[in-house]
Write an enzyme that holds these catalytic residues in place. Sequence first.
Site, short mmCIF file in Angstrom:
data_model
loop_
_atom_site.label_atom_id
_atom_site.label_comp_id
_atom_site.label_asym_id
_atom_site.label_seq_id
_atom_site.Cartn_x
_atom_site.Cartn_y
_atom_site.Cartn_z
N THR A 69 4.02 -13.51 1.09
CA THR A 69 3.89 -12.11 0.69
C THR A 69 3.72 -12.06 -0.82
OG1 THR A 69 5.23 -11.34 2.54
CG2 THR A 69 4.99 -9.84 0.67
N LYS A 126 0.97 -5.16 4.51
CA LYS A 126 2.36 -5.64 4.44
C LYS A 126 3.17 -4.78 3.47
CE LYS A 126 5.90 -8.42 4.94
NZ LYS A 126 5.92 -9.86 4.66
N LYS A 156 11.78 -7.55 -3.29
CA LYS A 156 10.51 -8.15 -3.74
C LYS A 156 9.32 -7.39 -3.18
CE LYS A 156 7.53 -12.03 -2.64
NZ LYS A 156 7.34 -13.19 -1.75
#
Length: 293
Positions: A93, A168, A243
């Site tokens: 990611t 995402k 994050k």
Amino acid sequence: MAKIAFLGLGNMGGPMSANLANAGHEVAGFDVVPEARDKAAAAGVTPFESAAEVAKGAEVIITMLPNGALVEQVVREVLDAEDVPRLFIDSSTIAVAEAREIASLVEDAGSRFLDAPVSGGVAGSQAGTLAFMVGGSKEAFDEAHSILEPMAKSVTHCGATGNGQAVKACNNMILAVQQIVLAEAIVLGERLGLEHQAFYDVVSNATGNSWSLSVNAPVPDVVPTSPANHDFAPGFSSALMLKDLKLAMASAEETGTDTELGRIAAQQYGAFVDEGNGGLDFSAIINEVRNRR
């Protein structure tokens, strides 16, 4: 069956590589942590001690690493070690812009690149039920589909390079907001005298249902899969959620998008992690909600 090099054998990458090996692929793996290499080896993955070594002769390179800088570093090592056309799949990611920069690097070297981040956490990686969201050319996606299937519940082509990372970021912003508002509703119910089981039985069958409740309920003894049953040992840690929220907020700023609830979620998870809770599952945010007055 393909010859696959898997770089990053941690909590997510280790089970993913094992599922590929179990599906009959020839899988070699590398991780900087010796214990991770040993665990992958026990699951049928051939371990190597450098990215350059593990990638030699591989048809497919899969990366599952903590950040974009590491992905770029590893990709450069692989390209420098062996200049042959092949397929790169990055399931880390990272930022949309980083994915697109790495794609350019790979494509300039004559290879193909897909950004293919996942949703489903450690449980999904172990069960082979991850949701892959994939950005890149349709040709590369078609080539990769059979590689991703042993690790996946769903594999979706999202369009151009970087779009996997875009989805995402959006998905996890939704998830963070849902987890916080679910925690607030549960705490409100507690203070009104509502039992957790009754709350679950109603809401899980009503319009307020979500993955955050039906799979990841932040209270024990209601859902078997819930980290709350194990003192919030992480399926997906609060640090990783923070994050992802930071990546989403960076994208919001770049595009001039007002994401007020996402911004609040980022602030709350930031404070929660700063208080030393980064190693807990992100559903443990309910503890912070209970402490508010």
